[in-house]
Design a protein around this motif. Structure first.
Motif, PDB file in Angstrom:
ATOM      1  N   LEU A  40       0.697  -1.259  -0.093  1.00 36.01           N
ATOM      2  CA  LEU A  40       0.265  -0.010  -0.176  1.00 36.01           C
ATOM      3  C   LEU A  40       0.859   1.368   0.055  1.00 36.01           C
ATOM      4  CD1 LEU A  40      -2.917  -0.834   2.507  1.00 36.01           C
ATOM      5  CD2 LEU A  40      -3.154  -0.788   0.094  1.00 36.01           C
ATOM      6  N   ARG A  41       1.873   1.151   0.757  1.00 35.19           N
ATOM      7  CA  ARG A  41       2.956   2.481   0.843  1.00 35.19           C
ATOM      8  C   ARG A  41       3.487   2.638  -0.520  1.00 35.19           C
ATOM      9  NH1 ARG A  41       7.081   2.009   5.483  1.00 35.19           N
ATOM     10  NH2 ARG A  41       7.379   4.128   4.781  1.00 35.19           N
ATOM     11  N   GLN A  42       3.733   1.594  -1.054  1.00 39.34           N
ATOM     12  CA  GLN A  42       4.060   1.830  -2.824  1.00 39.34           C
ATOM     13  C   GLN A  42       3.223   2.196  -3.787  1.00 39.34           C
ATOM     14  OE1 GLN A  42       6.516  -1.678  -3.212  1.00 39.34           O
ATOM     15  NE2 GLN A  42       7.621  -1.398  -1.351  1.00 39.34           N
ATOM     16  N   GLY A  43       1.866   2.047  -3.264  1.00 35.98           N
ATOM     17  CA  GLY A  43       0.852   2.620  -4.319  1.00 35.98           C
ATOM     18  C   GLY A  43       0.475   1.601  -5.218  1.00 35.98           C
ATOM     19  N   LYS A  44       0.706   0.263  -4.646  1.00 35.71           N
ATOM     20  CA  LYS A  44       0.190  -0.835  -5.282  1.00 35.71           C
ATOM     21  C   LYS A  44      -1.199  -1.188  -4.914  1.00 35.71           C
ATOM     22  CE  LYS A  44       4.980  -3.018  -5.644  1.00 35.71           C
ATOM     23  NZ  LYS A  44       5.768  -4.270  -5.411  1.00 35.71           N
ATOM     24  N   GLY A  45      -1.814  -2.301  -5.700  1.00 34.82           N
ATOM     25  CA  GLY A  45      -3.072  -2.719  -5.341  1.00 34.82           C
ATOM     26  C   GLY A  45      -3.356  -4.040  -5.097  1.00 34.82           C
ATOM     27  N   PRO A  46      -2.943  -4.436  -3.826  1.00 33.02           N
ATOM     28  CA  PRO A  46      -2.734  -5.802  -3.115  1.00 33.02           C
ATOM     29  C   PRO A  46      -4.518  -5.966  -2.848  1.00 33.02           C
ATOM     30  CG  PRO A  46      -2.033  -4.357  -1.539  1.00 33.02           C
ATOM     31  CD  PRO A  46      -1.966  -3.616  -3.034  1.00 33.02           C
ATOM     32  N   ARG A  74      -3.186   8.901  -2.399  1.00 31.24           N
ATOM     33  CA  ARG A  74      -4.306   8.209  -3.008  1.00 31.24           C
ATOM     34  C   ARG A  74      -5.500   8.250  -1.875  1.00 31.24           C
ATOM     35  NH1 ARG A  74      -2.957   2.994  -6.355  1.00 31.24           N
ATOM     36  NH2 ARG A  74      -4.828   3.845  -7.555  1.00 31.24           N
ATOM     37  N   GLY A  75      -6.754   7.989  -2.352  1.00 32.87           N
ATOM     38  CA  GLY A  75      -8.074   8.081  -1.701  1.00 32.87           C
ATOM     39  C   GLY A  75      -8.510   6.863  -1.126  1.00 32.87           C
ATOM     40  N   VAL A  76      -9.316   6.750  -0.303  1.00 31.55           N
ATOM     41  CA  VAL A  76      -9.867   5.485   0.223  1.00 31.55           C
ATOM     42  C   VAL A  76     -11.400   5.755   0.430  1.00 31.55           C
ATOM     43  CG1 VAL A  76      -9.480   4.227   2.453  1.00 31.55           C
ATOM     44  CG2 VAL A  76      -7.589   5.385   1.432  1.00 31.55           C
ATOM     45  N   VAL A  77     -12.066   4.447   0.224  1.00 37.09           N
ATOM     46  CA  VAL A  77     -13.497   4.290   0.645  1.00 37.09           C
ATOM     47  C   VAL A  77     -13.382   3.061   1.667  1.00 37.09           C
ATOM     48  CG1 VAL A  77     -15.515   3.601  -0.211  1.00 37.09           C
ATOM     49  CG2 VAL A  77     -14.246   5.046  -1.641  1.00 37.09           C
ATOM     50  N   GLY A 143      -7.146   4.574  -4.172  1.00 44.87           N
ATOM     51  CA  GLY A 143      -6.033   3.898  -3.783  1.00 44.87           C
ATOM     52  C   GLY A 143      -6.401   2.369  -2.977  1.00 44.87           C
ATOM     53  N   LEU A 144      -7.681   2.341  -2.261  1.00 47.19           N
ATOM     54  CA  LEU A 144      -8.107   1.392  -1.438  1.00 47.19           C
ATOM     55  C   LEU A 144      -9.523   1.387  -1.333  1.00 47.19           C
ATOM     56  CD1 LEU A 144      -7.716  -1.086   0.746  1.00 47.19           C
ATOM     57  CD2 LEU A 144      -7.421   0.775   2.572  1.00 47.19           C
ATOM     58  N   ILE A 145     -10.037   0.299  -1.188  1.00 49.36           N
ATOM     59  CA  ILE A 145     -11.718   0.132  -1.042  1.00 49.36           C
ATOM     60  C   ILE A 145     -11.652  -1.261  -0.240  1.00 49.36           C
ATOM     61  CG2 ILE A 145     -12.132  -1.184  -3.181  1.00 49.36           C
ATOM     62  CD1 ILE A 145     -14.868   0.267  -3.409  1.00 49.36           C
ATOM     63  N   ALA A 146     -12.489  -0.962   0.907  1.00 48.33           N
ATOM     64  CA  ALA A 146     -12.576  -1.908   1.919  1.00 48.33           C
ATOM     65  C   ALA A 146     -13.983  -1.996   2.531  1.00 48.33           C
ATOM     66  CB  ALA A 146     -11.504  -1.841   2.995  1.00 48.33           C
ATOM     67  N   LEU A 171     -15.561  -4.687  -8.327  1.00 42.71           N
ATOM     68  CA  LEU A 171     -15.508  -4.378  -9.785  1.00 42.71           C
ATOM     69  C   LEU A 171     -14.768  -2.927  -9.647  1.00 42.71           C
ATOM     70  CD1 LEU A 171     -19.136  -5.085 -10.883  1.00 42.71           C
ATOM     71  CD2 LEU A 171     -17.174  -6.061 -11.924  1.00 42.71           C
ATOM     72  N   ARG A 172     -14.964  -1.948  -8.676  1.00 47.10           N
ATOM     73  CA  ARG A 172     -14.359  -0.758  -8.732  1.00 47.10           C
ATOM     74  C   ARG A 172     -12.939  -0.876  -8.415  1.00 47.10           C
ATOM     75  NH1 ARG A 172     -16.164   4.691  -5.484  1.00 47.10           N
ATOM     76  NH2 ARG A 172     -14.785   6.021  -6.488  1.00 47.10           N
ATOM     77  N   ALA A 173     -12.506  -1.973  -7.867  1.00 44.56           N
ATOM     78  CA  ALA A 173     -11.055  -2.214  -7.411  1.00 44.56           C
ATOM     79  C   ALA A 173     -10.418  -2.782  -8.783  1.00 44.56           C
ATOM     80  CB  ALA A 173     -10.934  -3.160  -6.391  1.00 44.56           C
ATOM     81  N   HIS A 174     -11.229  -3.554  -9.471  1.00 49.15           N
ATOM     82  CA  HIS A 174     -10.511  -4.206 -10.436  1.00 49.15           C
ATOM     83  C   HIS A 174     -10.515  -3.250 -11.750  1.00 49.15           C
ATOM     84  CE1 HIS A 174      -9.819  -7.697 -13.465  1.00 49.15           C
ATOM     85  NE2 HIS A 174     -10.644  -6.823 -14.381  1.00 49.15           N
ATOM     86  N   GLU A 175     -11.449  -2.389 -11.934  1.00 49.04           N
ATOM     87  CA  GLU A 175     -11.204  -1.316 -12.961  1.00 49.04           C
ATOM     88  C   GLU A 175     -10.213  -0.169 -12.532  1.00 49.04           C
ATOM     89  OE1 GLU A 175     -12.733  -0.960 -15.997  1.00 49.04           O
ATOM     90  OE2 GLU A 175     -13.790  -3.067 -15.474  1.00 49.04           O
ATOM     91  N   THR A 176     -10.053   0.301 -11.569  1.00 47.01           N
ATOM     92  CA  THR A 176      -9.182   1.349 -11.282  1.00 47.01           C
ATOM     93  C   THR A 176      -7.724   0.685 -10.670  1.00 47.01           C
ATOM     94  OG1 THR A 176      -9.944   1.433  -8.573  1.00 47.01           O
ATOM     95  CG2 THR A 176     -11.058   2.556 -10.211  1.00 47.01           C
TER      96      THR A 176
END
Length: 552
Positions: A40-46, A74-77, A143-146, A171-176
């Motif tokens: 997450l710190r590196q801006g990746k999408g795990p 980045r932003g978070v939901v 950057g994160l949706i949880a 779906l949103r995590a996959h698309e973004t």
């Protein structure tokens, strides 16, 4: 990994930034937790399925992930089931990032909600905490949706087009390319399915770490020794071992939690002689026993028409005697008040839900999902009437029961005691005793795959009258490998579709089952058929849902 992260908190009214140190060392207790935070710190999408340990401050842990993503620019939901969880999680986020975190919920009112929505749209708010509608929040550079506790049915939108927040989030995590976290004490079959496909990965604690924080969980009658001490342990509602544990906790000035599946006094009655459910003579509705103003039981009344049935007579055998089929939270609190004289008895449920209680010797009687938080945790938790949860005619009964039990058991302090009143040999009970939600979810998924139920397959539920269903199918060009099931009566838990103010008297449900590979073609075919009905200006009541939560 240093264990702390500097977070820049941006205010709505000023552009100044202040650094806040966020301690993320608690994530090291989970396998691959440190690697997940570093990604997450590196801006990746795990993408991960996180099973929180008992007693875990889940709100603080999610807030730490959110602060880590905000520090990366980045932003978070973050989504939660209800307002209580929203307030708790938002407070943790505000503590870490200040005004960069906002809450979105229906209780705010239109004006306040719109102002916060604009703050998110403009990029002034980087963290959105909300209920199911927050999944559509226009967060910049997501950057994160949880989401926490994705098995809660409040995540399913009851209005067309009936999206589920979990599916939209994935779906949103996959698309973004954003990171995704499905968090909870338990796990749903839907999340287990994406883990088994490799789309998401487990975020679990080792068994040794888990055992150090677990309460002692048992089911009366799960051993010959327990039966020898209390021969009626399997038959009575609250066996002797439960009373002994509760008395010991109260003597140590520790609170006791009692979870009850139903609210009210005696919400369900039956004939005492033949066990036939008691019905109203006027409308055939179910009879219940309310609590009068002086705390005593009143006369039975109908839950549908409200008429008092003072002269009940069984329609099957003619007996006038009644017995309780289910004991509600109010009656349970009354009984425990007699069993523990001088001990405060608190109730949480219905219209009076307690967010938290102060520590000390007390008994807290709560309906499922309304258990208040207590600093330091409860000493003992008694999970009553397990048969009422497990015996529901619902596809997700076992999964939901384990989720409810684990939510209550997680509030018990380490080495405290949890006693569940249910048949010990049941797989759901054993999963709770071992604290093993992952294998329970895997078994649930395998069972659904064997009989052809979601998420192993795609299933469309068409609800309406026989005429409206036939009209839709006539206009639908179904793809190959789609199986038509039904029609059958609409499940009692499902809402009836209606047109205007006219609600149909008889509603049926037809199911269309297809392999997951045919799910998208099936959805497109049903959308086209609905368009044909609309062009014909058909006003017959009809509802089409893909993978509804209440299949039955």
């Amino acid at each position: 990994m240093t264990g702390t992260i500097a977070v820049a908190a941006e205010s709505d009214s000023a552009a100044t930034e202040s650094a806040v140190d966020v301690d993320v060392s608690a994530w090291e207790r989970y396998l691959h937790g440190g690697a997940f935070v570093r990604a997450l710190r590196q801006g990746k999408g795990p993408r991960a399925a996180w099973q929180a340990m008992p007693g875990e401050d889940w709100a603080a842990r999610l807030a730490e992930l959110a602060a880590t993503v905000v520090a990366a620019g980045r932003g978070v939901v973050l989504m939660v089931p209800d307002q209580r969880d929203l307030d708790r999680l938002l407070a943790e986020c505000v503590r870490l990032v200040g005004d960069s975190a906002v809450g979105l919920s229906a209780g705010l009112g239109p004006a306040a909600r719109y102002r916060r929505w604009l703050a998110v749209l403009r990029g002034q708010a980087r963290i959105v905490v909300g209920t199911r509608a927050a999944v559509f929040a226009p967060v910049r550079d997501l950057g994160l949706i949880a989401l926490w506790d994705d098995g809660d049915d409040t995540y399913a939108e009851p209005r067309a087009p009936y999206p589920h927040a979990r599916e939209v989030a994935m779906l949103r995590a996959h698309e973004t390319g954003a990171a995704f976290v499905a968090a909870g004490f338990a796990r749903t079959a839907e999340i287990q399915a994406v883990v088994e496909t490799g789309w998401a990965h487990d975020l679990l604690a080792e068994r040794a770490t888990l055992r150090a924080v677990m309460p002692r969980i048992s089911a009366p009658g799960d051993s010959d020794f327990a039966l020898e001490r209390d021969a009626l342990a399997r038959a009575v509602r609250i066996p002797g071992v439960a009373f002994t544990a509760a008395r010991a906790a109260i003597k140590e000035n520790v609170a006791v939690l009692v979870q009850v599946p139903r609210r009210g006094y005696v919400p369900s009655l039956a004939c005492a002689k033949c066990r036939t459910p008691a019905r109203c003579r006027h409308c055939n509705g179910p009879l219940a026993l309310p609590q009068s103003g002086n705390g005593e039981a009143a006369s039975p009344h109908c839950k549908w028409c409200g008429i008092t049935e003072a002269a009940f007579r069984c329609q099957a055998c003619g007996s006038r005697a009644l017995r309780a089929m289910v004991i509600g939270a109010a009656r349970t609190a009354e009984e425990l008040g007699r069993a523990f004289p001088g001990v405060p008895i608190r109730s949480s449920g219905g219209g009076e839900v307690l967010d938290s209680v102060e520590p000390g010797a007390q008994v807290v009687v709560a309906t499922v999902g309304a258990e208040p938080v207590i600093p330091g945790g409860y000493g003992v938790a008694l999970l009553l009437d397990g048969w009422a949860l497990l015996g529901r005619a619902d596809l997700r009964a076992a999964e939901d029961t384990l989720r409810r039990w684990m939510g209550a058991a997680a509030m018990v302090r380490p080495r405290g005691q949890v006693i569940v009143m249910a048949e010990p040999s049941l797989p759901t009970v054993q999963a709770l005793v071992r604290w093993d939600p992952v294998n329970h979810a895997a078994a649930e998924l395998a069972a659904r795959a064997e009989v052809g139920f979601p998420p192993a397959v795609r299933m469309a539920a068409i609800d309406g009258t026989s005429e409206s269903i036939a009209e839709l199918l006539a206009a639908t060009d179904l793809p190959d490998r789609v199986e038509v099931l039904g029609p059958v009566p609409l499940p009692p838990t499902a809402r009836k579709p209606f047109s205007g103010t006219d609600e149909p008297a008889e509603v049926e449900r037809m199911l269309l089952r297809a392999p997951r590979s045919s799910g998208a073609p099936l959805a497109r075919a049903l959308t086209a058929a609905q368009g044909v009905r609309s062009s014909h200006r058909s006003d017959a009541p009809l509802r089409v849902q893909i993978d509804p939560v209440d299949i039955g």
